[in-house]
Design an enzyme around this catalytic site. Structure first.
Site, PDB file in Angstrom:
ATOM      1  N   TYR A  34       1.218  -1.060  -0.186  1.00  0.00           N
ATOM      2  CA  TYR A  34       0.251   0.332  -0.150  1.00  0.00           C
ATOM      3  C   TYR A  34       1.103   1.341   0.079  1.00  0.00           C
ATOM      4  O   TYR A  34       0.553   2.390  -1.360  1.00  0.00           O
ATOM      5  CB  TYR A  34      -0.786   0.354   1.266  1.00  0.00           C
ATOM      6  CG  TYR A  34      -1.970   1.201   1.010  1.00  0.00           C
ATOM      7  CD1 TYR A  34      -2.911   1.718   0.580  1.00  0.00           C
ATOM      8  CD2 TYR A  34      -1.341   2.761   2.047  1.00  0.00           C
ATOM      9  CE1 TYR A  34      -3.388   2.542   0.594  1.00  0.00           C
ATOM     10  CE2 TYR A  34      -2.424   3.443   2.239  1.00  0.00           C
ATOM     11  CZ  TYR A  34      -2.534   3.442   0.849  1.00  0.00           C
ATOM     12  OH  TYR A  34      -4.096   4.469   0.974  1.00  0.00           O
ATOM     13  N   PRO A  75      -0.187  14.453   3.495  1.00  0.00           N
ATOM     14  CA  PRO A  75      -1.240  13.872   3.432  1.00  0.00           C
ATOM     15  C   PRO A  75      -1.372  12.138   2.760  1.00  0.00           C
ATOM     16  O   PRO A  75      -1.344  12.116   2.553  1.00  0.00           O
ATOM     17  CB  PRO A  75      -2.870  14.635   3.083  1.00  0.00           C
ATOM     18  CG  PRO A  75      -2.495  15.047   1.794  1.00  0.00           C
ATOM     19  CD  PRO A  75      -1.020  15.666   2.176  1.00  0.00           C
ATOM     20  N   ALA A 127      -3.104   8.540   4.324  1.00  0.00           N
ATOM     21  CA  ALA A 127      -4.591   7.524   5.268  1.00  0.00           C
ATOM     22  C   ALA A 127      -3.462   6.507   5.299  1.00  0.00           C
ATOM     23  O   ALA A 127      -2.593   6.211   5.535  1.00  0.00           O
ATOM     24  CB  ALA A 127      -5.412   7.387   3.404  1.00  0.00           C
ATOM     25  N   SER A 148      -4.766  13.711   6.784  1.00  0.00           N
ATOM     26  CA  SER A 148      -5.263  12.813   5.563  1.00  0.00           C
ATOM     27  C   SER A 148      -6.960  13.080   5.922  1.00  0.00           C
ATOM     28  O   SER A 148      -7.252  12.762   6.736  1.00  0.00           O
ATOM     29  CB  SER A 148      -5.054  11.405   5.360  1.00  0.00           C
ATOM     30  OG  SER A 148      -6.029  11.448   4.055  1.00  0.00           O
ATOM     31  N   TYR A 196     -10.665  16.064   0.637  1.00  0.00           N
ATOM     32  CA  TYR A 196     -11.903  15.098  -0.082  1.00  0.00           C
ATOM     33  C   TYR A 196     -13.361  15.597  -0.148  1.00  0.00           C
ATOM     34  O   TYR A 196     -13.854  15.352   0.820  1.00  0.00           O
ATOM     35  CB  TYR A 196     -11.922  13.233  -0.600  1.00  0.00           C
ATOM     36  CG  TYR A 196     -10.664  13.323  -1.042  1.00  0.00           C
ATOM     37  CD1 TYR A 196      -9.269  12.631  -1.860  1.00  0.00           C
ATOM     38  CD2 TYR A 196      -9.253  11.585  -0.034  1.00  0.00           C
ATOM     39  CE1 TYR A 196      -8.754  12.511  -2.703  1.00  0.00           C
ATOM     40  CE2 TYR A 196      -8.645  11.295  -0.005  1.00  0.00           C
ATOM     41  CZ  TYR A 196      -7.815  11.687  -0.986  1.00  0.00           C
ATOM     42  OH  TYR A 196      -6.784  11.078  -1.613  1.00  0.00           O
ATOM     43  N   THR A 198      -7.559  17.945  -2.296  1.00  0.00           N
ATOM     44  CA  THR A 198      -6.781  17.519  -3.427  1.00  0.00           C
ATOM     45  C   THR A 198      -8.119  16.701  -4.626  1.00  0.00           C
ATOM     46  O   THR A 198      -9.872  16.264  -4.219  1.00  0.00           O
ATOM     47  CB  THR A 198      -6.773  15.821  -2.376  1.00  0.00           C
ATOM     48  OG1 THR A 198      -5.721  15.745  -1.539  1.00  0.00           O
ATOM     49  CG2 THR A 198      -5.851  14.289  -3.861  1.00  0.00           C
ATOM     50  N   ARG A 202      -3.679  -0.801  -9.237  1.00  0.00           N
ATOM     51  CA  ARG A 202      -3.303  -0.407  -7.942  1.00  0.00           C
ATOM     52  C   ARG A 202      -2.455  -2.141  -8.246  1.00  0.00           C
ATOM     53  O   ARG A 202      -2.305  -3.372  -7.389  1.00  0.00           O
ATOM     54  CB  ARG A 202      -3.157   0.029  -6.887  1.00  0.00           C
ATOM     55  CG  ARG A 202      -3.749   1.442  -6.325  1.00  0.00           C
ATOM     56  CD  ARG A 202      -3.190   2.126  -5.400  1.00  0.00           C
ATOM     57  NE  ARG A 202      -3.501   3.203  -5.299  1.00  0.00           N
ATOM     58  CZ  ARG A 202      -3.879   3.822  -4.765  1.00  0.00           C
ATOM     59  NH1 ARG A 202      -4.128   3.547  -3.628  1.00  0.00           N
ATOM     60  NH2 ARG A 202      -3.733   5.674  -4.149  1.00  0.00           N
ATOM     61  N   LYS A 233      -4.342  20.755  -4.670  1.00  0.00           N
ATOM     62  CA  LYS A 233      -3.248  20.112  -4.465  1.00  0.00           C
ATOM     63  C   LYS A 233      -3.391  18.833  -5.800  1.00  0.00           C
ATOM     64  O   LYS A 233      -4.877  18.837  -5.715  1.00  0.00           O
ATOM     65  CB  LYS A 233      -3.002  19.031  -3.059  1.00  0.00           C
ATOM     66  CG  LYS A 233      -2.177  17.816  -3.103  1.00  0.00           C
ATOM     67  CD  LYS A 233      -2.041  17.411  -2.290  1.00  0.00           C
ATOM     68  CE  LYS A 233      -1.088  16.530  -1.777  1.00  0.00           C
ATOM     69  NZ  LYS A 233      -1.795  14.750  -2.396  1.00  0.00           N
ATOM     70  N   HIS A 272      -0.325  12.787  -6.868  1.00  0.00           N
ATOM     71  CA  HIS A 272      -0.207  11.279  -6.149  1.00  0.00           C
ATOM     72  C   HIS A 272       0.543  10.275  -5.635  1.00  0.00           C
ATOM     73  O   HIS A 272       0.508   9.487  -5.472  1.00  0.00           O
ATOM     74  CB  HIS A 272      -1.807  10.692  -6.351  1.00  0.00           C
ATOM     75  CG  HIS A 272      -2.389  10.424  -5.207  1.00  0.00           C
ATOM     76  ND1 HIS A 272      -3.910  11.524  -5.070  1.00  0.00           N
ATOM     77  CD2 HIS A 272      -2.615   9.679  -3.388  1.00  0.00           C
ATOM     78  CE1 HIS A 272      -4.695  11.192  -4.023  1.00  0.00           C
ATOM     79  NE2 HIS A 272      -3.911  10.073  -3.565  1.00  0.00           N
ATOM     80  N   ARG A 314       0.306   7.509  -7.419  1.00  0.00           N
ATOM     81  CA  ARG A 314      -0.319   6.153  -7.269  1.00  0.00           C
ATOM     82  C   ARG A 314      -1.721   6.056  -7.773  1.00  0.00           C
ATOM     83  O   ARG A 314      -2.506   4.526  -7.900  1.00  0.00           O
ATOM     84  CB  ARG A 314      -0.580   6.971  -5.388  1.00  0.00           C
ATOM     85  CG  ARG A 314       0.538   6.477  -4.589  1.00  0.00           C
ATOM     86  CD  ARG A 314       0.214   6.928  -3.385  1.00  0.00           C
ATOM     87  NE  ARG A 314      -0.685   6.354  -2.366  1.00  0.00           N
ATOM     88  CZ  ARG A 314       0.084   5.009  -2.106  1.00  0.00           C
ATOM     89  NH1 ARG A 314       0.653   4.084  -2.236  1.00  0.00           N
ATOM     90  NH2 ARG A 314      -1.185   4.506  -1.198  1.00  0.00           N
ATOM     91  N   ASP A 354       5.259  18.103  -4.316  1.00  0.00           N
ATOM     92  CA  ASP A 354       5.310  17.004  -3.554  1.00  0.00           C
ATOM     93  C   ASP A 354       6.147  15.491  -4.857  1.00  0.00           C
ATOM     94  O   ASP A 354       5.766  15.790  -6.098  1.00  0.00           O
ATOM     95  CB  ASP A 354       4.413  16.185  -2.791  1.00  0.00           C
ATOM     96  CG  ASP A 354       3.428  15.586  -3.416  1.00  0.00           C
ATOM     97  OD1 ASP A 354       3.320  15.481  -4.551  1.00  0.00           O
ATOM     98  OD2 ASP A 354       2.146  15.285  -2.162  1.00  0.00           O
ATOM     99  N   GLY A 357       9.201  12.136  -4.651  1.00  0.00           N
ATOM    100  CA  GLY A 357      10.243  11.689  -5.222  1.00  0.00           C
ATOM    101  C   GLY A 357      11.649  13.271  -4.237  1.00  0.00           C
ATOM    102  O   GLY A 357      12.670  12.229  -4.525  1.00  0.00           O
ATOM    103  N   ILE A 358      10.658  13.617  -2.998  1.00  0.00           N
ATOM    104  CA  ILE A 358      11.713  14.609  -2.401  1.00  0.00           C
ATOM    105  C   ILE A 358      12.288  13.038  -1.846  1.00  0.00           C
ATOM    106  O   ILE A 358      11.899  12.709  -0.722  1.00  0.00           O
ATOM    107  CB  ILE A 358      11.691  15.854  -1.443  1.00  0.00           C
ATOM    108  CG1 ILE A 358      11.195  15.996  -2.590  1.00  0.00           C
ATOM    109  CG2 ILE A 358      12.093  16.153  -0.673  1.00  0.00           C
ATOM    110  CD1 ILE A 358      10.283  17.408  -2.449  1.00  0.00           C
TER     111      ILE A 358
HETATM  112  C1  HOC Z   1     -10.775   7.643  -5.138  1.00  0.00           C
HETATM  113  C2  HOC Z   1     -10.527   7.831  -3.685  1.00  0.00           C
HETATM  114  O1  HOC Z   1      -4.485   9.070  -0.722  1.00  0.00           O
HETATM  115  C3  HOC Z   1      -3.992   6.669  -1.654  1.00  0.00           C
HETATM  116  C4  HOC Z   1      -4.835   8.065  -0.857  1.00  0.00           C
HETATM  117  C5  HOC Z   1      -6.416   7.561  -0.779  1.00  0.00           C
HETATM  118  C6  HOC Z   1      -6.890   7.424  -2.392  1.00  0.00           C
HETATM  119  C7  HOC Z   1      -8.394   8.105  -2.426  1.00  0.00           C
HETATM  120  C8  HOC Z   1      -8.438   7.734  -3.766  1.00  0.00           C
HETATM  121  O2  HOC Z   1      -4.495   5.426  -2.061  1.00  0.00           O
HETATM  122  O3  HOC Z   1      -3.017   7.061  -2.064  1.00  0.00           O
END
Ligand code: HOC
Length: 358
Positions: free
Chosen positions: A26, A79, A81, A108, A131, A157, A166, A231, A255, A258, A286, A288-289
């Site tokens: 994750y 942030p 989760a 978050s 969100y 976001t 994923r 963001k 993100h 992700r 944000d 890669g830092i």
């Molecule tokens: C549809 C929402 O930021 C993560 C968190 C949650 C992403 C939620 C996606 O796992 O990157």
């Protein structure tokens, strides 16, 4: 802390053991083939520094101001989760580590500890990541709770109206462990977590119908006096729209690689966005830092501050609040060294001319 941990990347191997396979998938993973995840990192390595010498460095420091507030350094916690998956105390442990280094922390919407408890434990500035939920009344209550608890800004976001592909999580058969939940969303299931029928659309006619649009921003601004940062933008056109819609700042982000794979590295789009924004609002970045030199490069490209994500989660999983503080301390010290060795006594001395042009 084992003495051989001297850099942020040293936490990774240890974190993998502490987190176990699912949580590792994750946190460490990205979308699909993880091309963006890797390029966020390699983008910084490709940039080279060009020091200036013999400058007067008397009174140098890393302090900076943002949205009218002074911060000891420009390194924030992004942030993330469900932090109780990384450590039993989750965000409560993180906020202690952030407080020790006076790092701004963005909490978050999907935190695993009530936002009020995090605020009560904080001795640093907190921002709340939002969100927007299809249920406006619920969103409004969340914003009011964040305001009442003393959060100083909202971070909206917008790059994840639906989740990414994923594969790493799928291969690890990731699911949240028992007892870990998005506790601030109790009583409301976000659209992406609702059960879907076999064959139902995953995006069109489903999640995307309920996703916020630019038209919702006036409403959001009308329900809060807090500054709101946007963001998850990569396009200078969206940065311009953010200014037109009254955002107090933007955060250049994909993100953490992700959501959608093969997006450009954030450091690669940063110059276009800072050029477009031209100082009208702060631009943060944000992705890669991992080194103080990365922080320096981001600021040289016009960012006001940076956010780190995975590194502090790895520190959290290995050593709780001390791990978070250690990660921040290493990065802040590296940043100070990088400033000193490029002839930058203050953050306002960090200009594009410290980046080498081939
Ligand atoms: C549809 C929402 O930021 C993560 C968190 C949650 C992403 C939620 C996606 O796992 O990157």
């Amino acid at each position: 802390i084992p003495p051989e941990i001297v850099a942020l990347t040293d936490y990774e191997a240890l974190a993998r053991q502490h987190l176990g396979e699912q949580a590792w998938a994750y946190y460490a993973g990205g979308a699909a083939d993880e091309i963006t995840l890797r390029e966020n990192r390699s983008g910084y390595d490709a940039l080279k520094l060009l020091p200036r010498v013999l400058r007067d460095m008397t009174g140098g420091h890393t302090r900076m101001t943002l949205l009218g507030q002074t911060y000891d350094h420009p390194i924030f916690l992004a942030p993330i989760a469900y932090q109780r998956m990384a450590h039993a105390q989750g965000e409560l442990a993180t906020v202690l580590g952030a407080s020790a280094l006076k790092a701004g922390m963005v909490v978050s919407t999907r935190a695993s500890v009530p936002l009020e408890e995090i605020a009560a434990a904080a001795q640093t500035r907190l921002w709340f990541q939002l969100y927007m939920q299809p249920d406006r009344a619920f969103t409004q209550r969340l914003v009011q709770r964040a305001e009442a608890a003393g959060y100083q800004a909202l971070v909206l976001t917008v790059d994840a109206p639906l989740n990414g592909i994923r594969n790493r999580q799928q291969r690890a058969q990731f699911h949240l462990p028992p007892g870990v939940e998005a506790i601030n969303l109790r009583g409301m299931t976000p659209p992406d977590l609702r059960p879907r029928q076999a064959g139902e659309n995953v995006a069109f006619g489903a999640l995307l119908d309920e996703a916020p649009t630019w038209q919702d921003i006036a409403w959001l601004r009308s329900i809060t006096t807090l500054p709101i940062l946007l963001k998850g933008i990569l396009s200078s056109a969206d940065a311009e729209l953010a200014i037109q819609h009254g955002f107090a700042g933007v955060i250049v982000s994909n993100h953490g690689g992700r959501i959608l794979d093969t997006l450009p590295a954030t450091v690669d789009v940063l110059p276009q966005i800072t050029a477009q924004v031209a100082g009208r609002i702060p631009v943060l970045v944000d992705g890669g830092i991992r080194r103080g030199t990365d922080v320096l490069k981001a600021l040289a490209l016009g960012a006001s501050a940076v956010l780190i994500g995975r590194p502090y989660i790895f520190g959290l999983s290995v050593a709780g609040p001390i791990g978070v503080a250690h990660v921040l301390n290493i990065l802040r010290a590296e940043f100070e060294v990088a400033m000193g060795l490029t002839g930058c006594a203050t953050v306002s001395d960090i200009t594009p001319d410290i980046l080498w042009q081939r």
